[in-house]
Design a protein around this motif. Structure first.
Motif, mmCIF file in Angstrom:
data_model
loop_
_atom_site.group_PDB
_atom_site.id
_atom_site.type_symbol
_atom_site.label_atom_id
_atom_site.label_comp_id
_atom_site.label_asym_id
_atom_site.label_seq_id
_atom_site.Cartn_x
_atom_site.Cartn_y
_atom_site.Cartn_z
ATOM 1 N N UNK A 250 58.260 29.941 62.834
ATOM 2 C CA UNK A 250 56.877 30.033 62.346
ATOM 3 C C UNK A 250 56.548 31.434 61.864
ATOM 4 N N UNK A 251 56.905 32.408 62.665
ATOM 5 C CA UNK A 251 56.566 33.797 62.313
ATOM 6 C C UNK A 251 57.327 34.240 61.080
ATOM 7 N N UNK A 252 58.576 33.831 60.957
ATOM 8 C CA UNK A 252 59.384 34.255 59.804
ATOM 9 C C UNK A 252 58.878 33.640 58.504
ATOM 10 N N UNK A 253 58.231 32.486 58.587
ATOM 11 C CA UNK A 253 57.720 31.824 57.380
ATOM 12 C C UNK A 253 56.384 32.386 56.905
ATOM 13 N N UNK A 254 55.742 33.216 57.746
ATOM 14 C CA UNK A 254 54.434 33.759 57.375
ATOM 15 C C UNK A 254 54.572 34.895 56.364
ATOM 16 N N UNK A 255 53.466 35.162 55.668
ATOM 17 C CA UNK A 255 53.419 36.293 54.724
ATOM 18 C C UNK A 255 53.644 37.600 55.472
ATOM 19 N N UNK A 256 54.507 38.425 54.920
ATOM 20 C CA UNK A 256 54.838 39.664 55.616
ATOM 21 C C UNK A 256 53.643 40.598 55.746
ATOM 22 N N UNK A 257 52.700 40.477 54.858
ATOM 23 C CA UNK A 257 51.543 41.380 54.900
ATOM 24 C C UNK A 257 50.427 40.923 55.827
ATOM 25 N N UNK A 258 50.553 39.749 56.419
ATOM 26 C CA UNK A 258 49.493 39.237 57.264
ATOM 27 C C UNK A 258 50.013 38.972 58.661
ATOM 28 N N UNK A 259 49.204 39.228 59.619
ATOM 29 C CA UNK A 259 49.542 38.986 61.019
ATOM 30 C C UNK A 259 49.131 37.558 61.371
ATOM 31 N N UNK A 260 50.069 36.680 61.776
ATOM 32 C CA UNK A 260 49.680 35.304 62.099
ATOM 33 C C UNK A 260 48.736 35.254 63.293
ATOM 34 N N UNK A 261 47.786 34.382 63.230
ATOM 35 C CA UNK A 261 46.843 34.242 64.331
ATOM 36 C C UNK A 261 47.483 33.594 65.543
ATOM 37 N N UNK A 262 47.047 34.053 66.708
ATOM 38 C CA UNK A 262 47.637 33.537 67.948
ATOM 39 C C UNK A 262 47.349 32.043 68.104
ATOM 40 N N UNK A 263 46.113 31.658 67.843
ATOM 41 C CA UNK A 263 45.753 30.253 68.004
ATOM 42 C C UNK A 263 46.553 29.360 67.065
ATOM 43 N N UNK A 264 46.802 29.844 65.851
ATOM 44 C CA UNK A 264 47.555 29.053 64.877
ATOM 45 C C UNK A 264 48.991 28.847 65.343
ATOM 46 N N UNK A 265 49.595 29.873 65.878
ATOM 47 C CA UNK A 265 50.977 29.784 66.375
ATOM 48 C C UNK A 265 51.051 28.780 67.514
ATOM 49 N N UNK A 266 50.124 28.882 68.458
ATOM 50 C CA UNK A 266 50.142 27.992 69.622
ATOM 51 C C UNK A 266 49.993 26.538 69.191
ATOM 52 N N UNK A 267 49.048 26.292 68.263
ATOM 53 C CA UNK A 267 48.835 24.922 67.811
ATOM 54 C C UNK A 267 50.075 24.359 67.130
ATOM 55 N N UNK A 268 50.692 25.165 66.301
ATOM 56 C CA UNK A 268 51.870 24.693 65.573
ATOM 57 C C UNK A 268 53.029 24.405 66.526
ATOM 58 N N UNK A 269 53.297 25.322 67.421
ATOM 59 C CA UNK A 269 54.434 25.162 68.337
ATOM 60 C C UNK A 269 54.188 23.987 69.285
ATOM 61 N N UNK A 270 52.965 23.858 69.760
ATOM 62 C CA UNK A 270 52.649 22.729 70.660
ATOM 63 C C UNK A 270 52.859 21.402 69.965
ATOM 64 N N UNK A 271 52.421 21.310 68.733
ATOM 65 C CA UNK A 271 52.581 20.062 67.992
ATOM 66 C C UNK A 271 54.054 19.732 67.783
#
Length: 1307
Positions: free
Chosen positions: A89-110
């Motif tokens: 998930x983190x590697x697929x994000x835009x390098x210039x933006x910090x992924x949101x914690x809530x977004x990461x948790x939701x994606x990984x949980x799903x």
């Protein structure tokens, strides 16, 4: 343990690895720690909720061994997969933006829940956990009934778990039921038998309370249990009955409606039987209620539980069948209808259930909620009508009895508060009178709510006990009103005011706010008479009951103000005579109110002298008058009372008193009292200014306000309120726009607006919006580029300026003032007056002005649009042209906006500014109605030629802007038609008969062949008719004036520059219509000079600071110019006609300069600078518009614009540029032949014609622009003749009487 089994099946339960015994010990430890929380839960569902949220409520949650083991197992099984998913998930994000914690948790949980590893883990956990739970359950005592039941349930769940979807962890006991066994319920029933020992019965009840109510209600023996519980409610043991009420409360809280309905109805039935039984010791009125009495406490608890459910049930019963709701309603009404033996003495009456309900819910909130929704209201009203009308009768009876009590005790003086209002110190005992009063308040609130609805009002008339006649709806309202006067007040120390007067007033307020209800209940003569009769008696000085208190009068004034604020109520107060019980007819309501208010203001009622509440009483009744004199029709009735003078006198007295109050000295004991006195005086003074200001709501009221000499203070007060964004009027819905428009339509009003700072503030606000933007707004992105010529952010300021800048205002603010034309303008230099706006936004004749604007194009377009609307008033156009040469400036700007195409040709640059300038130039240089001139559009067209209209930078204008349709339209009338017309007007020996015949023939011709009333025929008709009118003494209004000024003397007179420019405009228009020839300019100049000389003989110069009163008439004489064109340029004929016409009343309203500083007007009227056309004609236009075209009248008020201002502009310039020439001739001829009141009728017809356009432009919020810029398309005077004749039949006597009274001081 069964609850735990359910819980762990809901959770993901067992783990592979440890042996079964270790896992069981972990579970036991967990259950031991949460046992107390689970057993305290009232139902299985609540226990599940507690366990599901255990992590949130238990601080030791993560210290339990079982929880630790769960976490470890999840980590071992899914940990590596979760880490991989996070990295992806983190590697697929835009390098210039910090992924949101809530977004990461939701994606990984799903992703985890969808994985095969997760499903396998859940499957294995379920299988292992079922074995562990089964072993754990089997270890309990097999002989225990509860354990057996739980084991059977768990075994059943275990067996069924193998065949359900094992891919989800959502299987829990939510879809299962913890059944309360029938055997156990039967055992409880046996133990609840009254013959059982107290301890057994109490234990059985505790067991019942610990079980889920839903399971109990679903048992087969529920009906029997319900009967047992109902019987047990009468148990003398308080603990036992409290437990039953606890069970009922749990049922109400946790069960659905179809279950709680049974509990409610059983409780209501129990109470009904309880009150009907003579064996129970129910308190009586004579003994009162001692709430320390255990029996009373238990009874109040039951009633309160019932009432709490009554107030909650409406929020959810719409989701269920009507029959459930109907059973609840019927059981309630049945209970409240219980009454005891009527033969008992009142002092010994046993209290009915409604007394106890009133004690719990004094203001009948339960009934208010039941009546709120149509769903339940229909059921309540149907049952009241068919079965329980006695409940309404009893409520009415209670009000009647309370009134009779007050009436009886009034002879002994004011009633003791303790007998009617609850004293805070008396907490434990309610006496009989107090209970009666509480029941009265409950009945009053119930009836007040009932009267709001049509079906509720249909329950009346009501038949009462011991009365031969039924009590009607009107009788009930009269009773309420009498209660205001007769009943005592409660002490002010109470947290809630339960005084009868306050409660009745609140009920009447609610009725006033419902239009249909108010019309049926309050708007009739009997009710109005009940409100006003005591006031009438007060003024007559008769010693009649009741003796009105100040508080009662304030309440009555509040109701009267609300009645007067509605159209139907105002009409009733104004015109309908009261049905007096005396032989002579009493005056209408408005006269009583006005007389009483005037006596209060003049302090002519000695009964209230020295009272602290006198100012409040005064303000309350002035507020009623304010609702009346704020309308045209109301002001007409109130004028004889000179309330404006009384209010102004009271204000001046208050101002002097406030100035005489000593300044408080620090440390003195009198500081607070002096400060409070000063505050009260200041508030009273502001209220009086507010009252005076509301006179400005109508044209005639504004004249009265100007005569008081307080207009400047009132406008300053309005500006201060405006600056603080405070509402001016309590009942005014659309701010102070209409007031400003009315005030700005007159010269003194404009001067007051200028001195108050209102104009300065308005222009500053405009400049801030247009050029600067708001300083207090943080700019996060650039402002969008405006698309509209006038941006929406500036629209409000634009309309406010248009409302403000009538010609009288323009003349006062701009006349004889030069433009600054500075060499340099600072960016920080903000305009503060109208001259500055003209200088900075309209006449941009220097680079310095252009460079000083941040938004040059937008700001200049704003100025040009403003100029375009202002110049629709021809006097304003001539004034600006005379002082600032506006046309020359625009032509010069157009010339500079060109490109050289060849040596001898330059092409105009087409942009927003050049298009706007072209439009303004055509508008200001061509005169004509909708069919007589063509105005270029302000928009571009699609295609190769986006703007086909020719631009110009010098005169004359291109011919394409002149209409070809009307150039010869008035020269082709057949001589035969004219001859026939003149024959109809043949002379008669009797002058009066001939005049009436002329009028009849004129009307007939206007309806059949209106076009022949023009040209030479019109000239001859006007000459003959006016000559005969001037010879008839009954038709002459002004005296004959000798005039013999030689031409030589008149030739030396000079006309104002405005008049001179007006002459040129008139001649240009006349030549376009083929009515005038060469030399017409000098002839019209001759006529105007003679008219000015002739009128000066009838003028009385006044000393005034108003510019419009210093010298000759401020504008051009458009009536004389129109008449000159009608007379085809014959100067002798024109002046002779004007001399004769000047004797007629019509001349005062058609020929505006006729009464400029005239000696025929009262001095006060002359000094006001307000013309009779404004305070008389436009006043009646507004009055008739409200009655005849109410939608248009409402549209004006919603737009913050006044009809009087646009009508004054139309009339002043004789509809030039608004109507075609033939219609202008018909307007003048109609007023001359039929009377000056037709000026009013024609304007009403115009508004009727424009109704759809006005409503549309009200929605688009540009009504002012539409009415001032657009011609009156499609309007013909002849089309509305029948409509105007109807208006004449209805209104002529009133209008002509008032028009004839312009020479009277007290108009």
């Amino acid at each position: 343990m069964g609850v735990g089994a359910c819980f762990w099946q809901g959770l993901m339960a067992a783990f592979s690895g440890p042996d079964e015994a270790v896992l069981q010990e972990m579970l036991r430890e967990l259950f031991e720690n949460v046992k107390e929380k689970i057993t305290g839960a009232p139902s299985l569902e609540c226990a599940e909720e507690i366990l599901l949220h255990l992590e949130e409520t238990d601080d030791n949650f993560h210290n339990y061994e079982f929880v630790k083991y769960l976490r470890q197992h999840i980590c071992n099984t899914l940990g590596s997969m979760i880490e991989e998913e996070m990295e992806k998930w983190i590697s697929n994000q835009n390098q210039g933006e910090e992924p949101g914690y809530d977004t990461v948790v939701q994606h990984v949980t799903k992703r985890t829940q969808e994985s095969k590893e997760y499903r396998d883990m859940i499957h294995s956990l379920k299988n292992i956990m079922m074995v562990v739970v089964g072993s754990l359950v089997n270890s309990f005592d097999e002989g225990d009934i509860r354990s057996q039941e739980r084991q059977k349930k768990i075994q059943k769940e275990k067996n069924s778990s193998y065949c359900i979807d094992n891919c989800s962890d959502s299987d829990s006991s939510f879809n299962q039921s913890y059944k309360f066994c029938q055997g156990k319920l039967q055992l409880i029933l046996d133990q609840l038998d009254p013959g059982q020992p107290k301890e057994v019965r109490y234990e059985a009840l505790q067991t019942l309370c610990s079980a889920p109510p839903s399971d109990v209600l679903n048992c087969e023996n529920w009906t029997t249990l319900c009967e047992k519980l109902t019987m047990s409610l009468s148990d003398p043991d308080p603990m036992f009955s409290d437990q039953i009420l606890k069970f009922y409360a749990q049922t109400f809280t946790l069960s659905p409606l179809h279950m709680t309905k049974e509990i409610y109805t059983s409780l209501a039935k129990y109470l009904e039987l309880y009150f009907l039984s003579r064996e129970n010791n129910i308190p009586t009125l004579s003994t009162g209620i001692d709430i320390n009495n255990p029996i009373v406490i238990h009874l109040l608890k039951k009633v309160r539980l019932l009432n709490e459910y009554q107030k909650e049930a409406p929020s959810f019963w719409i989701r269920h069948s009507e029959k459930y709701m109907e059973e609840i309603v019927e059981s309630t009404l049945s209970l409240l209808s219980v009454t005891h033996d009527e033969n008992l003495l009142v002092s010994q009456n046993i209290l009915d259930p409604v007394y106890f309900l009133a004690l719990i819910d004094t203001k009948a909130v339960w009934f208010k909620k039941w009546m709120h929704a149509y769903y339940s209201r229909t059921v309540v009203l149907r049952l009241l009508e068919k079965k329980y009308k006695s409940l309404v009768s009893t409520a009415v009876q209670q009000c009647v009895q309370y009134f009779e009590l007050c009436e009886t005790m009034k002879a002994d003086g004011i009633l003791d508060h303790s007998k009617h209002c609850r004293n805070k110190q008396k907490t434990f005992y309610y006496s009989g009178p107090e209970l009666q009063y509480i029941y009265f308040i409950h009945s009053l609130c119930l009836l007040g709510r009932l009267l709001i609805y049509t079906q509720g009002r249909k329950l009346f008339p009501i038949k009462l006990k011991n009365r031969n006649e039924s009590l009607s709806l009107t009788d009930l309202l009269v009773l309420f009103i009498q209660l205001i006067y007769y009943s005592p007040s409660c002490p002010k120390t109470l947290s809630e005011n339960y005084s009868p007067a306050s409660m009745v007033t609140e009920v009447l307020r609610i009725l006033c706010d419902q239009k249909e209800c108010a019309v049926e209940c309050l708007y009739n003569s009997t009710v109005i008479e009940a409100l006003l009769q005591p006031i009438h008696n007060l003024m007559k000085g008769s010693k009649t009951v009741p003796s009105c208190s100040e508080t009662a009068l304030i309440h009555v004034a509040d109701i009267l103000a609300r009645i007067a604020s509605a159209e139907e109520g105002l009409i009733l107060l104004l015109y309908r005579e009261n049905i007096s019980s005396l032989k002579e007819k009493s005056p209408t309501g408005v006269h009583i109110i006005a007389q009483f208010s005037k006596k209060l203001l003049d302090e002519d009622i000695c009964i209230f002298s020295g009272s602290e509440m006198l100012p409040a009483v005064k303000e309350a009744f002035i507020s009623v008058c304010r609702q009346i004199y704020g309308t045209c029709e109301g002001l007409q009735v109130l004028i004889p009372y000179s309330l404006h003078e009384s209010i102004a006198k009271a204000w001046r007295k208050t101002s002097l008193l406030s100035e005489s109050i000593p300044t408080p000295v620090e440390g003195s004991d009198s500081v607070s009292s002096v400060s409070q006195e000063s505050q009260n005086m200041m508030t009273w003074g502001e209220n009086l200014l507010d009252d005076l200001l509301n006179f400005a709501a109508t044209p005639k009221g504004l004249l009265l306000l100007q005569r008081t000499g307080a207009i400047s203070e009132c406008v300053t007060f309005m500006f201060n309120r405006y600056a603080k964004n405070l509402q001016i009027r309590r009942h005014k819905k659309f701010g102070c726009g209409v007031l400003v428009t009315q005030v700005a339509s007159t010269a003194p009003g404009a001067a007051a607006l200028q001195s108050s700072g209102f104009i300065n503030a308005l222009i500053t606000e405009l400049w801030t919006t247009l050029e600067c933007g708001r300083d207090d707004v943080r700019i996060t992105h650039p402002k969008s580029t405006p698309v509209d010529p006038i941006d929406r952010s500036c629209q409000k300021s634009f309309l406010a300026l248009l409302n403000l800048l009538s010609y009288p205002a323009i003349y006062e603010l701009v006349s004889n003032q030069d433009l600054p034309n500075k060499e340099d303008y600072s960016f920080r230099e903000v305009p503060t007056c109208i001259i500055d706006i003209i200088d900075r936004l309209i006449i941009l004749n220097s680079e310095a002005k252009i460079r000083s604007l941040f938004n040059y194009e937008q700001s200049h377009i704003f100025g040009l649009r403003l100029l375009s609307v202002l110049c629709c008033n021809l006097d304003t156009l001539l004034l600006l042209e005379a002082q600032y040469q506006v046309s020359e400036m625009l032509l010069h700007a157009q010339e500079e906006n060109t490109l050289e195409a060849s040596e001898n040709q330059r092409d105009f640059i087409i942009d927003a500014l050049s298009v706007e300038r072209n439009h303004v130039l055509v508008r200001t240089n061509i005169v004509g109605g909708p069919m007589e001139r063509i105005l270029p559009p302000r928009t571009l067209e699609k295609g190769n030629n986006p703007y086909p209209w020719p631009m110009f930078s010098s005169y004359p204008l291109p011919n394409c802007y002149l209409s070809e349709v009307t150039k010869h339209a008035h020269a082709d009338i057949k001589d035969s038609d004219i001859g026939k017309l003149l024959l109809r007007f043949k002379m008669s020996d009797k002058q009066i008969e001939w005049i009436e015949n002329c009028r009849r023939q004129f009307c007939k011709t206007m309806k059949t062949k209106p076009d022949i009333i023009s040209g030479g025929a019109l000239v001859e008709l006007l000459e003959k008719f006016v000559f005969h009118l001037s010879e008839s003494p009954s038709e002459c209004y002004f005296p004959f004036v000798e005039y013999a000024a030689p031409d030589a003397n008149v030739k030396n007179e000079s006309l104002s520059s405005v008049q001179q420019l007006g002459i040129k405009m008139t001649v240009r228009y006349g030549k376009f219509l083929n009515l005038l020839k060469d030399g017409a300019e000098s002839d019209l100049t001759w006529v105007l000079k003679h008219c000015e000389k002739f009128l000066k003989q009838q003028q009385a110069p006044v000393k005034s600071s108003l510019l419009c009163l210093q010298g000759s008439y401020a504008g051009h004489d458009w009536f004389v110019s129109s008449l000159f064109m009608i007379m085809l340029g014959d100067k002798e004929k024109t002046f002779r006609f004007l001399q004769q016409f000047s004797r007629l009343l019509t001349s005062a309203f058609l020929w505006l300069p006729r009464l400029h500083i005239s000696r025929y007007l009262p001095v006060g009227t002359v000094q006001s600078g307000i013309h009779p056309v404004y305070f008389c004609s436009t006043h009646y236009i507004e009055m008739l518009l409200k009655a005849e075209v109410p939608l248009v009248f409402s549209a004006f008020h919603m737009s913050g614009f006044a009809p009087s201002q646009i009508c004054l502009q139309w009339i002043t310039q004789c509809f030039w540029n608004y109507l075609d020439w033939l219609e202008i001739c018909h307007y003048i001829a109609t007023c001359v032949f039929l009377g000056p009141d037709y000026q009013v009728y024609i304007c009403i017809a115009l508004f009727k014609h424009l109704q759809q356009d006005i409503l549309r432009h009200t929605q688009t919020q540009d009504l002012q622009v539409f009415l001032k810029e657009e011609p009156l398309r499609g309007f013909r005077v002849s089309d509305y003749f029948e409509f105007m004749e109807l208006l004449e039949q209805n209104y002529r006597p009133m209008l002509l009487r008032d028009m004839r009274n312009i020479r009277v001081q007290s108009i």
